[in-house]
Design a protein around this motif. Structure first.
Motif, PDB file in Angstrom:
ATOM      1  N   VAL A   7       0.753  -1.133  -0.041  1.00  0.00           N
ATOM      2  CA  VAL A   7       0.038   0.108   0.053  1.00  0.00           C
ATOM      3  C   VAL A   7       0.768   1.171   0.057  1.00  0.00           C
ATOM      4  O   VAL A   7       1.813   1.308   0.474  1.00  0.00           O
ATOM      5  N   VAL A  43      -4.137   3.994  -1.003  1.00  0.00           N
ATOM      6  CA  VAL A  43      -5.216   3.629   0.037  1.00  0.00           C
ATOM      7  C   VAL A  43      -5.094   5.170   0.518  1.00  0.00           C
ATOM      8  O   VAL A  43      -4.556   5.404   1.215  1.00  0.00           O
ATOM      9  N   THR A  59      -6.023   7.572   3.254  1.00  0.00           N
ATOM     10  CA  THR A  59      -6.690   7.724   4.808  1.00  0.00           C
ATOM     11  C   THR A  59      -6.523   9.317   5.039  1.00  0.00           C
ATOM     12  O   THR A  59      -6.177  10.052   4.407  1.00  0.00           O
ATOM     13  N   ASP A  92      -7.196  -2.702   4.577  1.00  0.00           N
ATOM     14  CA  ASP A  92      -6.665  -2.327   3.475  1.00  0.00           C
ATOM     15  C   ASP A  92      -7.311  -3.482   2.239  1.00  0.00           C
ATOM     16  O   ASP A  92      -7.579  -2.834   1.246  1.00  0.00           O
ATOM     17  N   TYR A 138     -10.612  -2.432   1.579  1.00  0.00           N
ATOM     18  CA  TYR A 138     -10.757  -1.183   0.873  1.00  0.00           C
ATOM     19  C   TYR A 138     -10.293  -1.463  -0.887  1.00  0.00           C
ATOM     20  O   TYR A 138     -11.067  -0.940  -1.681  1.00  0.00           O
ATOM     21  N   LEU A 139      -9.162  -2.412  -0.784  1.00  0.00           N
ATOM     22  CA  LEU A 139      -8.883  -2.519  -2.386  1.00  0.00           C
ATOM     23  C   LEU A 139      -9.822  -3.394  -3.015  1.00  0.00           C
ATOM     24  O   LEU A 139      -9.997  -3.432  -4.361  1.00  0.00           O
ATOM     25  N   PHE A 197      -9.280   5.718   8.087  1.00  0.00           N
ATOM     26  CA  PHE A 197      -9.783   5.519   6.744  1.00  0.00           C
ATOM     27  C   PHE A 197     -10.753   6.788   6.457  1.00  0.00           C
ATOM     28  O   PHE A 197     -11.781   6.635   7.063  1.00  0.00           O
TER      29      PHE A 197
END
Length: 144
Positions: free
Chosen positions: A31, A52, A54, A84, A87-88, A125
């Motif tokens: 990330v 990502v 944040t 993560d 999210y991904l 996040f």
């Protein structure tokens, strides 16, 4: 561990490193704080970098310094690696069974996580999906 500056090992790679998933991971998933997605094939392996987003000053929440093959490396802890991954992959909360059967996670590292740890991770996040996932996991998994 040689990574692009401003990145750390996460997602399936970190979950496998911590023994949270049983599968062998063929690439190293990393990330980045910002920038575009990158993929590299090198003599030491395949590396995938994904940004990502944040909240400010929270990029390294849940990331630890590890020594791998006598070299320092930034590695996501299990909770950060899962966040993560959510999210991904754009995962939505589907219940405890999805964690164990769908993602094949060993839930032991997540059982009885302090509420403060989960709250701090959620606050790191900007993604509502990740925050919602973590809060639902906190209610259904982390609290005995």
């Amino acid at each position: 561990c040689r990574l692009i500056g401003g990145s750390y090992v996460s997602a399936e790679s970190a979950l496998a490193y911590h023994g949270v998933i049983p599968e062998r991971v063929t690439g190293t998933y990393c990330v980045r704080y910002q920038g575009r997605a990158l993929e590299f094939e090198t003599p030491i392996g395949f590396f995938v970098y994904r940004p990502v987003p944040t909240t400010p000053y929270r990029f390294l929440e849940g990331v630890r310094r590890e020594i791998i093959e006598a070299k320092p490396c930034l590695m996501a802890g299990p909770l950060r690696a899962l966040a993560d991954l959510v999210y991904l992959r754009r995962l939505d909360w589907q219940g405890r069974t999805f964690l164990t059967d769908g993602l094949r996670l060993d839930l032991d590292p997540f059982l009885a996580l302090p509420d403060d740890d989960v709250e701090a991770m959620a606050a790191a996040f900007r993604s509502r999906r990740v925050r919602h996932f973590l809060h639902k996991m906190q209610q259904e998994v982390c609290r005995p």
